[in-house]
Design an enzyme around this catalytic site. Sequence first.
Site, short mmCIF file in Angstrom:
data_model
loop_
_atom_site.label_atom_id
_atom_site.label_comp_id
_atom_site.label_asym_id
_atom_site.label_seq_id
_atom_site.Cartn_x
_atom_site.Cartn_y
_atom_site.Cartn_z
CG HIS A 109 50.31 27.84 57.03
ND1 HIS A 109 50.23 26.99 58.12
CD2 HIS A 109 51.43 27.59 56.57
CE1 HIS A 109 51.39 26.60 58.44
NE2 HIS A 109 52.21 26.74 57.29
CG ASP B 34 52.77 16.71 57.72
OD1 ASP B 34 53.70 16.93 56.92
OD2 ASP B 34 52.48 17.65 58.54
CB SER C 226 54.48 19.29 55.07
OG SER C 226 54.31 19.59 56.24
CE LYS D 265 50.92 20.45 58.53
NZ LYS D 265 52.37 20.65 59.12
N1 URA Z 1 55.64 23.80 58.19
C1 URA Z 1 54.88 22.64 57.87
O1 URA Z 1 53.92 22.02 58.40
N2 URA Z 1 55.55 21.66 57.24
C2 URA Z 1 56.82 21.77 56.57
O2 URA Z 1 57.28 20.94 55.84
C3 URA Z 1 57.42 23.23 56.90
C4 URA Z 1 56.89 23.92 57.58
#
Ligand code: URA
Length: 431
Positions: free
Chosen positions: A86, A166, A188, A192
């Site tokens: 990520h 989220d 956040s 995920k």
């Molecule tokens: N990307 C995300 O998924 N969440 C955030 O808060 C910032 C970047």
Amino acid sequence: MTEPFDVVDVIRAKRDGNTLDPEQIDWVIDAYTRGVVGDEQMAALAMAIFLRGMNRQEIGRWTQAMIDSGETMDFSSLPRPTADKHSTGGVGDKITLPLAPLVAAFDVAVPQLSGRGLGHTGGTLDKMEAIAGWQAEIPNEQIMDMLGTGPGAVICAAGAGLAPADKKLYALRDITATVDCVPLISSSIMSKKIAEGTDSLVLDVKVGSGAFMKDRDAARELASTMVALGVDHGVKTTALLTDMDTPLGLTAGNALEVRESVEVLAGGGPKDVIELTLALAREMVSAAGKPDADLEAALKDGRAMDRWKAMVRDQGGDPDAPLPVAEHTHDIVAESDGYLSRLDAMAVGVSAWRLGAGRARKGEQVQAVAGIELHAKPGDQVRRGQTLMTLHTATPERFDRAIAALDGGYSITADKPAVRESVVLERIAGV
Ligand code: URA
């Protein structure tokens, strides 16, 4: 249904700098997902968290509550270990495209459940959609087939069922100046990623003008918070802090970035893109138990390219079709002889966005062809009149605002500037 808490008490507790109880956190996330806590109340709580912070226990519980708000995926039946990456987002960050098939070439499954761009940072799905016929939305069974017996890598849209709390909260933070806050960003992103069910994860935490985190200490804090969350949830997690003061590679914009990614998969491409692809791939294959994988060889001998083509074809795309090209271009030239000493990632990102590569609002169309091609990077010698950048768009009325975004965004100096040798600044490992 009677609610066990009053949201005003929860907001007041955080406003006054107190630690939230685990039960309060579970309830507030669940009640927000159900619509019992309203957007205006959650906005006040998000601002209180922004100003007062949360400790590690609170962040862990908040993350778990967001995971519990939706479904989770399970890759444990796959015959291959899973490794995911990520990035916190930057300009010219096309690394997912060469990285996923490269790692898959070593029989490590790479589920890249990705998003679209918003603002000046590009989105992986927008880039992939520059490829004729390619589909972002695919069913879960196809994801499992591609990962288990197919090419081993998949880049696709994350389903709406993962961490729905989220999705709601991120949209709210976006319009209430509560995005750039370590507890809220880390929970956040990690909710995920943990809900997605990967065995291991490498985080590319960007630092610099084009990143959320402008300075290294803040980026380090974000990275170590996310690494700790991953480890606590049984995901082998590491993070690399990487430079985002200047764009990555020589392109920013959707089709332009696909072209550059394919160059890397063909054994070429810009030095910084190759370096970062290899560094992240090394983390992923190592976490999957294959630390000695010869990654460079797989870029040179076509193994990574074969996986790329199979992955694109499985999602309806034609990997051999020509990429779309902009009808209109505009060159920015050097005004003097010297060295390009600074090329600001944010300025290039905003300019590419104004050319049509990004969107200002969710759901807007982006142009596949729009973006910026760089002909020089910081440290390069340039001559007066030499082209520094070429702006691309389908809609030439966008040029004026795109050119204005570059005003003050680069400098040419008589002396050769000191430039960073490596795009990777630091590594943070989970224990
Ligand atoms: N990307 C995300 O998924 N969440 C955030 O808060 C910032 C970047």
